[in-house]
Structures are given as C-alpha cells and as structure tokens.
Scaffold this active site. Structure first.
Site, PDB file in Angstrom:
ATOM      1  N   HIS A 155     -28.996  42.714 -11.943  1.00 52.99           N
ATOM      2  CA  HIS A 155     -29.342  44.109 -11.588  1.00 52.99           C
ATOM      3  C   HIS A 155     -30.205  44.824 -12.629  1.00 52.99           C
ATOM      4  O   HIS A 155     -31.377  45.044 -12.407  1.00 52.99           O
ATOM      5  CB  HIS A 155     -28.107  44.964 -11.280  1.00 52.99           C
ATOM      6  CG  HIS A 155     -27.303  44.476 -10.127  1.00 52.99           C
ATOM      7  ND1 HIS A 155     -27.864  44.243  -8.885  1.00 52.99           N
ATOM      8  CD2 HIS A 155     -25.987  44.155 -10.018  1.00 52.99           C
ATOM      9  CE1 HIS A 155     -26.906  43.825  -8.067  1.00 52.99           C
ATOM     10  NE2 HIS A 155     -25.777  43.744  -8.719  1.00 52.99           N
ATOM     11  N   ASP A 193     -26.962  38.847  -3.080  1.00 57.45           N
ATOM     12  CA  ASP A 193     -25.849  39.690  -3.522  1.00 57.45           C
ATOM     13  C   ASP A 193     -24.882  40.086  -2.399  1.00 57.45           C
ATOM     14  O   ASP A 193     -24.020  39.317  -2.007  1.00 57.45           O
ATOM     15  CB  ASP A 193     -26.428  40.915  -4.241  1.00 57.45           C
ATOM     16  CG  ASP A 193     -25.386  41.718  -4.995  1.00 57.45           C
ATOM     17  OD1 ASP A 193     -24.230  41.286  -5.037  1.00 57.45           O
ATOM     18  OD2 ASP A 193     -25.730  42.786  -5.542  1.00 57.45           O
TER      19      ASP A 193
END
Ligand SMILES: [Zn+2]
Length: 447
Positions: free
Chosen positions: A272, A323
C-alpha cells in the site's frame, strides 16, 4: 488447443521484456520450464498457435482470498476504510476450513482465468472463531494450499503474525482467530508449514501491520524470515490513522519502525504505502525493497493514491495485488497505477506499458520468492498468458502498439489462453477443470 501437455507454443506476438512485442516467437517447454525461445518463420507444425499477445504469467502479490465473498455486498451506503473493515470482520468470522476451501478454490480459479500464475496469499485467518486452534493448527493455511493446487496456480502462502487489535490493544472477538498469542507461537506454527513447500508451493512470512504486531514481535518475525530465507511482507501506511498512532507510540513512521526492527531489505515487500512519506519511500527504495500497490482496492476503500513513481525513482521494485478482490484483473491493476498518477499529477506517461507489465510479472514473482518466473526466457518456469488482440476492446491497434493496447485497453476478459508450468489451464477463455462462476454461485457466504 487439444493437448494439455503440448511442448511447443508458437506465439503470434510475444513480450520478451523489451519496449515492443516480437512477432512469431517459438517457445519450447520441457518439464515445466522454457527450454528454448527462438524466432519462427510463421506457423510451425505440431506447435500450439497462441493468437494474440503472449506475456509471462502474472503474479498477484497481495491477496486475501476470503474477501472475495464481500464483492458487491459492501457497495451501498457511505463509510471509510474503517467501516469497511467492520464488514470484513463479519465475513471473516463465518468461514470454516470446508467453506474456506470451496471459496478459495473458486477465487484462485478466477485468478487463473485472469492470467495469474502465482498468488501471494496474505493469510491471517488462522484459528477457529474465538481463537481456538484447529486439530491441525495450520488447517486454514493447508486448505488454501490445496485450493491453489486444484485451481492450477502456484502459491506463496504469506503467513501473517497478528497479535494485537491496535497499538497496545488486545485483540477483539473477531481478531482472536487471527492471533497465535505470541510471536514465539506464531513462529512455531509457521515453521510447521515449511515442510509443505514443493514445486508449486512456497511459504513466506508477514507482519500484518505495525498496528497488529508490536516492535519486539516484528523483530522476531523478521529474524525468522531471514533464518529461513523466505520473503517477508507487511501492510504499511494504508491509512493516516496508522501513521499517527505509530508516531505517537514509537516516535517513528510504520516504515521506520519496520526498518528499525530489521524487517526491510531486498526480500521485503511493503503493501500500500498510500499514506507513506517521502522519507518512507527513500527507506524502501535504498533497501531495494518491493512496494506492492493494490490500486483497485485502494480506490475501492477510499485509501488514496500510493507514491508509485517516487518509489520507482527511489530504487524500489513495483508489484501489484488484487488485495480485497473488489475486482480480479491484473491488467486493470497495472493500468490503474498509471491512471491514478495522471489524476494526481495532471501529467500523462508516468509509467510505460513495459514497466507496468514488469510490475505484473517479473517483479511480482521475485517479491513472492520465485526468481525463475515472470519472464519468457530459457530456464524460467513456463507460464504463458495470451491476451486477445481481436476482441471488441483490442482489435485494430496493430502489433506495434500491442503492449500499450494490452495494458491500457484489455481486461481479464480478453485473456483466452493460460499455461502454467507448461500445463494448459485456460483454453479459449475457459478453465480446464473448474466452472468458476458456478462454484461461486453454489457456495455463497452470506453475512
Ligand atoms: Zn491486505
């Protein structure tokens, strides 16, 4: 295509790592690896003809398979990452080994259809609800490995240490099934997984986040990963609140804390970094670490835009992950990295199609511990993904612009042949052994 064990493939167009696709490439395969890559003068007798653009298999570096159950079910009402997380906990509390196997097999099947040859499954759903260990403490991890094998792709199971419900906070009722109680117990359980490594399975380590793992435990997980020479992954700075808490508690950013405890090096992947600072980017770049962006999830969760250009320029390797499985489409992940940057910078052309394809293939495989994959090159694992260049979305661009056409216009729906380890697993857009949509319909998880 008729034979799932055919040894020679003739690619109409192939990406061999350069700026442009190459026409008429013959790829010979022996025992699951590429034995020869050579030019060919048109079609070759006995070779399987792959129509379209053939690229190496994609690595989906950051996946939580169970979150696929939430697709479409969390898109009404308003909220933030934190309200979404509460919904996610509800789904996480409902799975047992049998239902998780069926869900994961379909999710991994969907990934195979999208050209993914290796998934990095970031796994923290370890124990039964309430935190009781199953008879085999690795039962949930084991069903993920079995699901990947049945779906036909390789897996790096990134077993995540998760010990607290926030900095200095005990785990809550749902989080209890994520926790082993201590880093020592995590290491003992994860150590048991190592014996399951095989030609299609690797084990890696993960620090869930600086929220969920205290500094001493981070150091222990990092040391464990070095001792066993396995990849180490961690969520970093997905939200500003994590940065603020970490700074208040330790006087450091999450990346600095991970670096201070020996976690950051070439085998490390930070996931991220949407709220990472310039200093965090320099830290990861100078260590030659990987930064994995998950742009379809980051936009879905209103996380923000990660510093992908800055990370690349600082020396980090870029990789991509689906994800939360809001969608599973590695071409969309690659495209989104550039499109996000355009929106943020108001400048076009920040990442090349070649660079984005490298993130989706060779860089991702390296992050997951497969240094011999993600390239169409002699000696590499024979993973070939063929993208149609004659669909309504892709027709008309021509061979000269095939890479740009694939990255900026194609979707996972244009992927019509997938070969993993020399074995055909997707033929003419269909999985050879799974009816993925029917599986998802049959085994619905309702929360
Ligand atoms: Zn994640």
């Amino acid at each position: 295509m008729t034979d799932t064990h055919t040894n020679t493939f003739h690619c109409e167009l192939a990406w061999l790592g350069g700026d442009h696709a190459v026409a008429d490439v013959l790829v010979e395969v022996a025992e699951g690896r590429i034995s020869r890559v050579s030019p060919s003068e048109g079609p070759v007798q006995g070779a399987v003809r792959l129509h379209g653009l053939t690229v190496p298999g994609f690595a989906n570096v950051h996946s939580h398979a169970f979150q696929r159950a939430m697709r479409g079910r969390t898109q009404s009402g308003s909220g933030t990452f934190w309200t979404w997380r509460d919904q996610m906990y509800t789904f996480a509390s409902m799975l047992d080994p049998d239902s998780y196997f069926l869900l994961a097999r379909a999710v991994f099947g969907e990934m195979v259809l999208a050209g993914v040859s290796c998934v990095g499954e970031f796994h923290y759903l370890h124990h039964a609800p309430g935190g009781q260990a199953y008879a085999d403490p690795n039962e949930m991890g084991t069903v993920l490995l079995a699901a990947a094998r049945e779906a036909g792709l390789r897996i790096t199971l990134l077993d995540a240490c998760y010990l607290q419900g926030g900095i200095g906070k005990r785990v809550n009722e749902t989080q209890r099934r994520f926790s082993d109680g201590s880093a020592e117990k995590w290491a003992a359980r994860a150590g048991d997984l190592l014996r399951l490594q095989s030609a299609d399975i690797r084990i890696g380590a993960a620090v869930h986040s600086v929220r969920a793992v205290d500094p001493d435990a981070i150091a222990m997980v990092a040391q464990w990963s070095r001792m066993h020479n396995v990849p180490l992954h961690a969520h970093i700075s997905e939200q500003q609140a994590e940065n603020d808490e970490c700074l208040a508690a330790y006087g450091m950013s999450p990346a600095e804390l991970l670096g201070d405890r020996g976690a950051i090096g070439e085998s490390f992947t930070g996931v991220h970094l949407t709220c990472g600072s310039a200093g965090d980017v320099r830290l990861l770049g100078s260590a030659r670490a990987t930064v994995c962006f998950c742009p379809t999830t980051e936009r879905d969760l209103a996380d923000g835009i990660g510093p992908s250009v800055a990370a690349r320029e600082a020396g980090a390797s870029l990789a991509l992950g689906s994800d939360s499985q809001a969608v599973i489409d590695m071409l969309e992940e690659a495209r989104a990295l550039e499109m996000n940057e355009r929106l943020a910078s108001r400048v076009r052309g920040n990442h090349s199609a070649r660079g984005l394809l490298a993130a989706a293939t060779v860089n991702g495989h390296r992050s997951l511990g497969w240094r011999d994959a993600g390239r169409i090159e002699e000696g590499c694992l024979a993973d070939l993904v063929t993208i149609r260049m004659d669909s309504v979305r892709t027709a008309g661009a021509g061979a000269q612009h095939a890479l740009e056409n694939a990255v900026f216009a194609a979707t996972s729906g244009d992927i019509h042949h997938v070969v993993i380890g020399g074995r055909v697993v997707v033929r003419d857009g269909a999985h050879i052994s799974l009816d993925v949509a029917a599986e998802r319909n049959r085994h619905v998880i309702r929360a």
